[in-house]
Write a protein that holds these residues in place. Structure first.
Motif, PDB file in Angstrom:
ATOM      1  N   PHE A   1       0.834  -1.205   0.000  1.00 47.43           N
ATOM      2  CA  PHE A   1       0.000   0.000   0.000  1.00 47.43           C
ATOM      3  C   PHE A   1       0.869   1.254   0.000  1.00 47.43           C
ATOM      4  O   PHE A   1       0.582   2.223  -0.726  1.00 47.43           O
ATOM      5  CB  PHE A   1      -0.930  -0.006   1.208  1.00 47.43           C
ATOM      6  N   ALA A   2       1.930   1.259   0.812  1.00 48.82           N
ATOM      7  CA  ALA A   2       2.837   2.407   0.830  1.00 48.82           C
ATOM      8  C   ALA A   2       3.514   2.592  -0.526  1.00 48.82           C
ATOM      9  O   ALA A   2       3.693   3.726  -1.002  1.00 48.82           O
ATOM     10  CB  ALA A   2       3.889   2.219   1.925  1.00 48.82           C
TER      11      ALA A   2
ATOM     12  N   VAL B   1       0.935   4.180  -2.885  1.00 49.30           N
ATOM     13  CA  VAL B   1       0.765   5.615  -2.616  1.00 49.30           C
ATOM     14  C   VAL B   1       1.939   6.411  -3.187  1.00 49.30           C
ATOM     15  O   VAL B   1       1.753   7.462  -3.822  1.00 49.30           O
ATOM     16  CB  VAL B   1       0.621   5.853  -1.102  1.00 49.30           C
TER      17      VAL B   1
ATOM     18  N   ARG C   1       1.781   9.313  -6.197  1.00 52.70           N
ATOM     19  CA  ARG C   1       2.314  10.664  -6.011  1.00 52.70           C
ATOM     20  C   ARG C   1       3.352  10.991  -7.078  1.00 52.70           C
ATOM     21  O   ARG C   1       3.369  12.093  -7.626  1.00 52.70           O
ATOM     22  CB  ARG C   1       2.923  10.788  -4.618  1.00 52.70           C
TER      23      ARG C   1
END
Length: 267
Positions: free
Chosen positions: A198-199, A202, A206
């Protein structure tokens, strides 16, 4: 990395020099008909043809084996799923483990699916192993008339692909430095994997937003026609490659039908 976008084949090989759009189209023409059958003979014959053409593309077997390694996980998953959940248990019973019955029909179906995955994926792997991403983007715009915004955006994303592996390692090391370690607990390992993924997602989103803004600020979204530093020519040899791929796929399917091995997906 296994998915590194840089070409690794001999650029002087006869088929490696062909137009990127021609190679991509040939891969699609050859692999798409394989989706129409579920028998193991047709994808096996296609795999033999693909392996026989490897020297013409300048791809070494060691490089190909490294790039095919992730498909082994998919093959293992298919085999386990078919053994556990296959509805058709016809054929000779080979092994019975309680309610799980392993028959020749189950193994035949699993083998057909595994061979089809490799036969469909191998042409694409060969194309990207023999093609520079910039040449592919230029050829898509010049020869396939793809929108420049799409082709250049896809090129940028493809170039950034190796960063995912580096970021995954950086995230794992950072969490280990903070004392976040799953140890030997499988449930904790699964949770740590999900949170790291998940990190990573993200961070990728970005970076994609920043890249999009940067490209728009440099005029990549302009409606005016763009010039090309590299001219991609589509020659008669490229047309012959497309025709040869379509002819080989049709020949394999015809032989499978005539010999009785062909089994359509929808019967």
């Amino acid at each position: 990395m296994i998915l590194a976008p840089a070409p690794v084949a001999d650029p002087a090989a006869p088929l490696a020099r062909r137009n990127p759009v021609a190679k991509l189209g040939a891969a699609l023409l050859f692999s798409l008909p394989l989706i129409s059958t579920v028998d193991p003979v047709t994808p096996a014959a296609a795999l033999l043809v693909e392996l026989a053409l490897l020297p013409a593309f300048g791809v070494r077997m060691r490089v190909l084996a490294r790039r095919l390694a992730p498909l082994l996980l998919a093959a293992a998953g298919i085999l386990v799923s078919m053994v556990l959940f296959a509805a058709d248990r016809s054929g000779t019973l080979l092994l019975a483990l309680g309610p799980i019955q392993i028959t020749t029909g189950v193994l035949t179906t699993a083998t057909a699916l595994i061979l089809r995955i490799f036969a469909v994926a191998l042409p694409g792997i060969i194309v990207f192993a023999t093609t520079d991403p910039t040449d592919l983007a230029d050829a898509l715009v010049q020869n396939a008339k793809a929108p420049a915004r799409f082709a250049i955006g896809a090129l940028a994303a493809f170039r950034l692909l190796p960063l995912l592996g580096q970021e995954w390692r950086a995230l794992a090391l950072a969490r280990r430095a903070r004392g976040v370690d799953a140890g030997r607990n499988p449930v904790a390992r699964l949770r740590l994997f999900a949170s790291t993924a998940f990190a990573l997602l993200v961070g990728a989103l970005r970076r994609g937003v920043r890249l999009s803004v940067a490209m728009d600020s440099r005029g990549f979204d302009a409606r005016t026609p763009r010039t090309h530093a590299r001219l991609q020519r589509f020659t008669g040899a490229d047309t012959a490659l497309l025709a040869g791929a379509a002819g080989l796929a049709a020949l394999i399917l015809t032989v499978a039908v005539l010999t009785g091995f062909f089994q359509p997906v929808i019967s």
